[in-house]
Design a protein around this motif. Structure first.
Motif: not given
Length: 380
Positions: A233-237, A274-275, A318-321, A371-373
């Motif tokens: 999601p960080m990249l796709r956003a 995105v998420r 493609e994990a959730p993060r 970022i969802d770490i």
């Protein structure tokens, strides 16, 4: 006092002499760091000028530990990286062994894998949804998210016996077939969860405070995202249409109909959108896997003593993060000579300084949450 600082901190302290800047410590047990992450902030009043992240407080030495274990013994350790997405961890570890050995996974097992992986994606995004809003002062949404996540955890407990670290996906297939009760629980979730999507959307897009906290905060553009190696999601956003399930297909994902969700602005709000939409796409995949679940075995023929030929492989999911990868080197024995995990959390976190520079300290909390770490994966 100087002797209590690290070498980097002493260097930073020297650079602020004669300026109005100051050094602020955040963590390693600050509630908004979601684990043992320490951030050293260089600030000018309320404005963040530089961030130096410190890792290692949770380091589990996975890569070294598994060198003393056989291939099967090493898979359960993967559960502990991203403990909110254990199914994805099991999957990438199992795929690496299957690729080394040339193991064939039964079609039913592949469908079950997609089913649980997408349920895991929804569960992970739900927990992110709740904790991110909790970070900036909202509590009720956290309770909503946990309530719905518990329905998925009930399903995982039924099929694996565990509620957090499952060890369900294994080399050659899955631990055991889905039970009738699990199928009933999945059907109930497929029918019930979409009814709450409007509530989740309204909570943000009808809430002026939330929009102010997220809109145009923590912006990262596509060029910077690619340069840092961001994924998920960080990249796709940032507008980059990249999802391993589509671009580097694995398992039976090519057989399913779903969309890759992107946004353009690259800010906290874009990552939020995105998420949320990815949860809807995951529900599409869950319904398709559920309805199309073929007959057959849940696990293939796996040797009791896995001893792959010499060689090396890299597998990624493609994990959730984001992209979760596994690099394995075999020396021909029953233990890996080298095994390394490519952590999406660690790499996504590396862009924190770029995203936060010039923002207020209060904005940093929202940015870090977006970022969802999970520190278990960052410090795997």
């Amino acid at each position: 006092m100087a002797f209590t600082l690290t070498r980097i901190e002493r260097a930073e302290k020297d650079t602020i002499e004669g300026s109005d800047d100051f050094i602020l410590n955040m963590g390693p047990q600050h509630p908004s760091t979601h684990g043992v992450l320490r951030l050293i902030l260089r600030c000018d009043g309320e404005i963040v000028k530089e961030i130096t992240p410190y890792f290692g407080y949770l380091h589990r030495a996975y890569s070294k530990t598994v060198e003393d274990l056989n291939y099967i013994q090493g898979v359960p350790y993967s559960d502990r990286w991203d403990y909110l997405a254990s199914m994805a961890n099991n999957h990438v570890a199992s795929m690496a062994i299957e690729k080394l050995m040339g193991l064939e996974v039964p079609r039913r097992a592949e469908y079950i894998r997609v089913l649980v992986l997408e349920l895991q994606r929804v569960a992970s995004h739900l927990f992110w949804f709740g904790t991110m809003i909790n970070d900036i002062g909202g509590y009720t949404p956290f309770m909503w998210a946990v309530q719905h996540r518990e329905q998925i955890v009930d399903i995982f407990e039924e099929i694996s016996g565990a509620r957090l670290t499952y060890h369900y996906i294994r080399p050659g297939g899955v631990m055991r077939d889905v039970t009738p009760r699990a199928m009933k629980l999945i059907e109930e979730f497929i029918r019930g969860f979409p009814k709450h999507w409007r509530d989740y959307d309204d909570l943000i897009f009808q809430n002026e405070i939330m929009l102010i906290r997220f809109n145009e905060v923590g912006i990262v553009d596509s060029e910077t995202a690619i340069r840092y190696g961001l994924s998920g999601p960080m990249l796709r956003a940032t507008g980059v249409d990249w999802d391993l399930r589509k671009n580097q297909p694995y398992s039976v994902y090519p057989e399913f109909d779903f969309e890759v969700i992107t946004r353009e602005k690259g800010d906290c709000l874009a990552r939020w959108e995105v998420r949320l939409d990815e949860m809807k796409q995951a529900m599409r995949l869950i319904a398709q896997a559920f309805m199309g679940l073929p007959a057959g075995e849940h696990i293939g023929k796996v040797p009791r003593n896995i001893k792959p030929p010499k060689g090396e492989v890299y597998t990624a999911v493609e994990a959730p993060r984001g992209e979760l990868g596994m690099y394995v080197v075999s020396d021909g024995t029953n233990k890996p000579w080298r095994m390394h995990c490519r952590s999406s959390c660690l790499i996504n976190l590396s862009a924190l300084n770029e995203m936060s520079r010039g923002m207020a300290i209060a904005d940093l909390i929202a940015i870090l949450g977006s970022i969802d770490i999970v520190l278990g994966e960052t410090d795997r």
